[in-house]
Scaffold this motif. Structure first.
Motif, PDB file in Angstrom:
ATOM      1  N   VAL A 205    -125.012 -38.782  33.818  1.00  0.00           N
ATOM      2  CA  VAL A 205    -125.980 -38.187  32.889  1.00  0.00           C
ATOM      3  C   VAL A 205    -126.031 -38.995  31.596  1.00  0.00           C
ATOM      4  O   VAL A 205    -127.116 -39.321  31.092  1.00  0.00           O
ATOM      5  CB  VAL A 205    -125.620 -36.716  32.599  1.00  0.00           C
ATOM      6  CG1 VAL A 205    -126.468 -36.175  31.441  1.00  0.00           C
ATOM      7  CG2 VAL A 205    -125.826 -35.862  33.839  1.00  0.00           C
ATOM      8  N   VAL A 206    -124.860 -39.338  31.060  1.00  0.00           N
ATOM      9  CA  VAL A 206    -124.817 -40.129  29.824  1.00  0.00           C
ATOM     10  C   VAL A 206    -125.501 -41.471  30.029  1.00  0.00           C
ATOM     11  O   VAL A 206    -126.285 -41.921  29.179  1.00  0.00           O
ATOM     12  CB  VAL A 206    -123.356 -40.320  29.360  1.00  0.00           C
ATOM     13  CG1 VAL A 206    -123.286 -41.313  28.204  1.00  0.00           C
ATOM     14  CG2 VAL A 206    -122.746 -38.982  28.936  1.00  0.00           C
ATOM     15  N   GLU A 207    -125.236 -42.106  31.139  1.00  0.00           N
ATOM     16  CA  GLU A 207    -125.821 -43.423  31.410  1.00  0.00           C
ATOM     17  C   GLU A 207    -127.341 -43.361  31.510  1.00  0.00           C
ATOM     18  O   GLU A 207    -128.059 -44.172  30.914  1.00  0.00           O
ATOM     19  CB  GLU A 207    -125.229 -43.993  32.708  1.00  0.00           C
ATOM     20  CG  GLU A 207    -123.758 -44.373  32.585  1.00  0.00           C
ATOM     21  CD  GLU A 207    -123.132 -44.744  33.925  1.00  0.00           C
ATOM     22  OE1 GLU A 207    -123.835 -44.628  34.953  1.00  0.00           O
ATOM     23  OE2 GLU A 207    -121.950 -45.147  33.937  1.00  0.00           O
ATOM     24  N   VAL A 208    -127.848 -42.388  32.253  1.00  0.00           N
ATOM     25  CA  VAL A 208    -129.299 -42.335  32.458  1.00  0.00           C
ATOM     26  C   VAL A 208    -130.032 -41.872  31.201  1.00  0.00           C
ATOM     27  O   VAL A 208    -131.104 -42.392  30.860  1.00  0.00           O
ATOM     28  CB  VAL A 208    -129.651 -41.446  33.680  1.00  0.00           C
ATOM     29  CG1 VAL A 208    -129.410 -39.966  33.397  1.00  0.00           C
ATOM     30  CG2 VAL A 208    -131.092 -41.684  34.106  1.00  0.00           C
ATOM     31  N   LEU A 209    -129.443 -40.928  30.462  1.00  0.00           N
ATOM     32  CA  LEU A 209    -130.094 -40.471  29.237  1.00  0.00           C
ATOM     33  C   LEU A 209    -130.073 -41.549  28.155  1.00  0.00           C
ATOM     34  O   LEU A 209    -131.018 -41.673  27.367  1.00  0.00           O
ATOM     35  CB  LEU A 209    -129.428 -39.198  28.715  1.00  0.00           C
ATOM     36  CG  LEU A 209    -129.516 -37.946  29.593  1.00  0.00           C
ATOM     37  CD1 LEU A 209    -128.957 -36.739  28.850  1.00  0.00           C
ATOM     38  CD2 LEU A 209    -130.942 -37.679  30.044  1.00  0.00           C
ATOM     39  N   SER A 210    -128.996 -42.314  28.115  1.00  0.00           N
ATOM     40  CA  SER A 210    -128.889 -43.364  27.102  1.00  0.00           C
ATOM     41  C   SER A 210    -129.967 -44.429  27.271  1.00  0.00           C
ATOM     42  O   SER A 210    -130.344 -45.094  26.291  1.00  0.00           O
ATOM     43  CB  SER A 210    -127.504 -44.023  27.158  1.00  0.00           C
ATOM     44  OG  SER A 210    -126.490 -43.103  26.817  1.00  0.00           O
ATOM     45  N   ALA A 211    -130.460 -44.591  28.481  1.00  0.00           N
ATOM     46  CA  ALA A 211    -131.468 -45.623  28.749  1.00  0.00           C
ATOM     47  C   ALA A 211    -132.890 -45.139  28.527  1.00  0.00           C
ATOM     48  O   ALA A 211    -133.837 -45.924  28.615  1.00  0.00           O
ATOM     49  CB  ALA A 211    -131.313 -46.118  30.188  1.00  0.00           C
ATOM     50  N   GLY A 212    -133.066 -43.847  28.257  1.00  0.00           N
ATOM     51  CA  GLY A 212    -134.402 -43.295  28.106  1.00  0.00           C
ATOM     52  C   GLY A 212    -134.703 -42.815  26.708  1.00  0.00           C
ATOM     53  O   GLY A 212    -134.037 -43.185  25.739  1.00  0.00           O
ATOM     54  N   ALA A 213    -135.695 -41.941  26.605  1.00  0.00           N
ATOM     55  CA  ALA A 213    -136.160 -41.458  25.305  1.00  0.00           C
ATOM     56  C   ALA A 213    -135.099 -40.640  24.574  1.00  0.00           C
ATOM     57  O   ALA A 213    -135.144 -40.510  23.347  1.00  0.00           O
ATOM     58  CB  ALA A 213    -137.421 -40.619  25.486  1.00  0.00           C
ATOM     59  N   ALA A 214    -134.144 -40.082  25.317  1.00  0.00           N
ATOM     60  CA  ALA A 214    -133.090 -39.277  24.689  1.00  0.00           C
ATOM     61  C   ALA A 214    -131.929 -40.123  24.173  1.00  0.00           C
ATOM     62  O   ALA A 214    -130.994 -39.594  23.581  1.00  0.00           O
ATOM     63  CB  ALA A 214    -132.558 -38.239  25.683  1.00  0.00           C
ATOM     64  N   GLY A 215    -131.978 -41.420  24.414  1.00  0.00           N
ATOM     65  CA  GLY A 215    -130.885 -42.296  24.007  1.00  0.00           C
ATOM     66  C   GLY A 215    -130.676 -42.306  22.506  1.00  0.00           C
ATOM     67  O   GLY A 215    -131.628 -42.288  21.732  1.00  0.00           O
TER      68      GLY A 215
END
Length: 305
Positions: A205-215
């Protein structure tokens, strides 16, 4: 007023931020000496950096053209300034990197000006990591010419240095910064606690969110440590709680309020009262987990049982 660059700096306050700031000033040959309310810390740094040990405060501060202060609270800073004034020469400068209220900054500036000493409020953001790297963001209030004289000092400790306006506006900017820090912490800790409740692989979850708009920085730098329940790495939550009270008092002067500030004060107060005050602000996830599980927040001492 002298227009020479400031290059004889005493750092007053050798806490988690002050020590690395002093080291970075020393690397640039700007550090004259150090001072701390507990003498042992100053002696240790004098030995580490091979600094001159001055015979007394009058000689130390009378030799300096700048004193950089970095302490924890308004009253601490007021006491230090009161002790400095008799020793500093007219035309010298105090740069304060503490986080205090804009009103305190203005009051101190007035006291110093009455004795011919110039004041810049220059709170910093970037945490202990930024202090060690010399990459702090510095928000400066005060006379622009003095700000320019201090350019080498600021460059030694920070990478983003911005003159925000008159005295007090550096601290007002820091208050805005801390509102945002609290809001990001609320969002990230709530989201990751929810991810755990959803039985997700939180590392992914941290990895995928960090790469998107929530990063964001907090997610990238504190996400994995929260998963491991490691809360001894960054900005203490008791200090953010203190800063949020400053934010609240600043809002009060405008006859305004922000629910985010009040909610964050309440959350961090609960954590502090339960014994978690020395932990990183990411320890907020402890409270969010309990709320999602309809559980009471355990006291820190219960975790050691």
């Amino acid at each position: 007023m002298s227009l020479d660059k400031l290059n004889q700096v005493v750092v007053y306050g050798l806490g988690a931020m002050g020590r690395p700031m002093a080291r970075n000033l020393h690397k640039q040959n700007l550090l004259l000496g150090v001072k701390n309310r507990t003498r042992g810390k100053a002696q240790a740094m004098e030995k580490e950096l091979n600094l001159t040990s001055f015979e007394n405060d009058a000689v130390l501060f009378g030799t300096a053209d700048c004193v950089l202060t970095c302490v924890s609270a308004d009253n601490d800073l007021k006491a230090i300034i009161s002790n400095l004034i008799p020793h500093m020469k007219p035309g010298s400068v105090v740069i304060d990197c503490s986080t205090v209220s804009p009103q305190t900054a203005q009051s101190i500036s007035d006291d110093l000006a009455a004795n011919g000493i110039v004041f810049l409020d220059a709170p910093v953001s970037g945490g202990v990591e930024g202090a060690k790297k010399g990459s702090l963001s510095i928000m400066v209030g005060g006379d622009r010419q003095t700000y320019k004289r201090a350019a080498d000092i600021f460059s030694a400790i920070g990478s983003q240095i911005t003159h925000m306006g008159k005295v007090g506006q550096g601290q007002a900017t820091k208050a805005v910064n801390q509102v945002m820090v609290a809001g990001v912490a609320q969002a990230v800790c709530s989201s990751l606690a929810m991810a755990e409740q959803c039985k997700l692989d939180v590392k992914k979850v941290v990895e995928v969110l960090s790469a998107g708009a929530a990063g964001n920085w907090f997610l990238e730098n504190r996400g994995q440590t929260m998963i491991k329940d490691e809360f001894n790495i960054g900005f203490k939550l008791d200090l953010l709680l203190k800063d949020l009270h400053i934010c609240q008092s600043t809002l009060n002067t405008m006859d305004a309020s922000l629910p985010l500030v009040q909610a964050s004060i309440e959350d961090y107060k609960r954590l502090s009262e339960a014994g978690y005050g020395d932990e990183d602000i990411s320890a907020l996830i402890r409270l969010k987990r309990c709320e999602l599980n309809h559980e009471d927040l355990p006291r820190e001492s219960d975790n050691d049982a």
